[in-house]
Design an enzyme around this catalytic site. Structure first.
Site, short mmCIF file in Angstrom:
data_model
loop_
_atom_site.label_atom_id
_atom_site.label_comp_id
_atom_site.label_asym_id
_atom_site.label_seq_id
_atom_site.Cartn_x
_atom_site.Cartn_y
_atom_site.Cartn_z
N ASN A 6 40.47 42.54 35.41
CA ASN A 6 40.35 42.24 36.83
C ASN A 6 41.05 43.34 37.62
O ASN A 6 42.27 43.41 37.64
CB ASN A 6 40.99 40.87 37.10
CG ASN A 6 40.94 40.46 38.56
OD1 ASN A 6 40.68 41.28 39.44
ND2 ASN A 6 41.21 39.20 38.83
N HIS A 47 32.77 39.73 41.65
CA HIS A 47 34.12 40.18 41.34
C HIS A 47 34.40 39.91 39.87
O HIS A 47 34.16 38.81 39.37
CB HIS A 47 35.12 39.44 42.23
CG HIS A 47 36.53 39.53 41.76
ND1 HIS A 47 37.13 40.74 41.47
CD2 HIS A 47 37.46 38.57 41.51
CE1 HIS A 47 38.37 40.51 41.08
NE2 HIS A 47 38.59 39.21 41.09
N CYS A 103 40.99 40.05 46.20
CA CYS A 103 39.81 40.30 45.37
C CYS A 103 38.50 40.19 46.14
O CYS A 103 37.45 40.57 45.64
CB CYS A 103 39.80 39.36 44.17
SG CYS A 103 41.25 39.54 43.10
#
Length: 332
Positions: free
Chosen positions: A287, A257, A116
């Site tokens: 996500n 993020h 990520c």
């Protein structure tokens, strides 16, 4: 921070997500959960999922075409393609396939993996090739199809992840718009978030045994990751701001993020950044790992929210554990 006299500008963005979406109500038919439970804990209400026929290279190519068009260049002018991903179509790499699909045949292409944090790590990596004068036009892609690696019976993880791709074009410029950055890793916490290979012994001959196996679904200690993010992300942003000789009050947008709305809000609160400066779209997408920052950036740019000259503090964090921040000015 630029010591070499060559500047970096981010001149185009693009994004792509699968057409199919799965909202929390429908997800509750798969695993014991509810829209209220998910949205209250994460801020996520839906996620887009790639079907069996859709590849990572397909999504990445669409996002890249949009970014190339916005930057006003042709694929033939691209010198380098970096694909940040943890879910490549091919374990040997997918960037080369994207190069071919774009027709960017002059470009060097390679994958990089930092989960990520991948887009932020990729942004810093791409900028070094430009600052040293090696390349002028770089295509940076963040893309993931983590639905391939989710245990859909585990409500701790299956509620979180979606699929998507985002891309930006970085170009050499007289003025440097990558104002500061800071990257970090801590492998002692690697077990907190993993997509691990699980080997099984296979005897070839007497005295010769190899390991055959496959990667197992994503595992995560959510509490550890939350505590890590709300402690470390503000610190790394502050360090990047220090390197940029800027104060928090000079930031126009906070772009993190897109992991959990509670993390976004907690980081903003610790930095004393008002809520209206937070860029967030995880309600719609969940996500999307390395795709989340460029996907959110592209939406904000195309909606007219982010304008040329705006200063953006962006940070990625996740498996590794890895985390990093960049301070950049959008546009040229």
């Amino acid at each position: 921070m630029n010591q070499l006299g060559l500047g970096v500008a981010i001149t185009g963005s693009g994004s792509a997500t699968p057409a199919a979406s799965l909202d929390n109500h429908r997800l509750s038919q798969i695993v014991e959960t509810s829209d209220e439970w998910i949205s209250a804990r994460t801020g996520i209400r839906s996620r887009h999922l790639a079907d069996a026929e859709q590849s990572l290279s397909d999504l990445a190519t669409v996002a890249s075409q949009q970014a190339i068009a916005m930057a006003g260049i042709s694929p033939a002018e691209i010198d380098l393609i970096i694909l940040a991903t943890s879910s490549a179509d091919d374990l040997f790499g997918t960037a080369g396939k994207i190069q071919a699909q774009l027709g960017a045949l002059q470009a060097v292409a390679f994958d990089m993996t930092a989960a990520c944090s991948g887009f932020i790590f990729g942004l810093v990596t791409a900028s070094q090739f430009i600052r040293t004068g090696v390349y002028k036009n770089v295509l940076l892609i963040g893309a993931d199809i983590l639905s391939r690696w989710v245990d859909w019976s585990d409500r701790r993880t299956c509620i979180l992840f979606g699929d998507g791709a985002g891309a930006v074009i970085l170009q050499a410029d007289e003025r440097d718009r990558l104002l500061g950055f800071e990257l970090r890793s801590d492998g002692t916490q690697n077990s907190s978030l993993q997509l691990a290979y699980e080997p099984q012994p296979q005897a070839l001959l007497e005295g010769t045994t190899i390991a055959k196996g496959t990667y197992q679904p994503i595992t995560m200690n959510g509490q550890d990751i939350y505590r890590f993010a709300v402690r470390k992300v503000p610190e790394v942003i502050e360090k990047a701001l220090h390197r940029a000789n800027l104060g928090v009050e000079q930031i126009d947008w906070l772009l993190l993020h897109q992991a959990n709305q509670r993390i976004l809000d907690a980081v903003a609160e610790r930095l004393k950044i008002p809520p209206q400066k937070i860029i967030s779209n995880l309600e719609k997408y969940g996500n999307t790992s390395a795709a989340s920052i460029p996907l959110a950036l592209d939406e904000a740019v195309r909606e007219g929210k982010v304008k040329a000259g705006d200063i953006i503090a962006s940070a990625g964090f996740g498996a590794g554990l890895s985390w990093g921040a960049t301070i950049f000015e959008w546009g040229r």
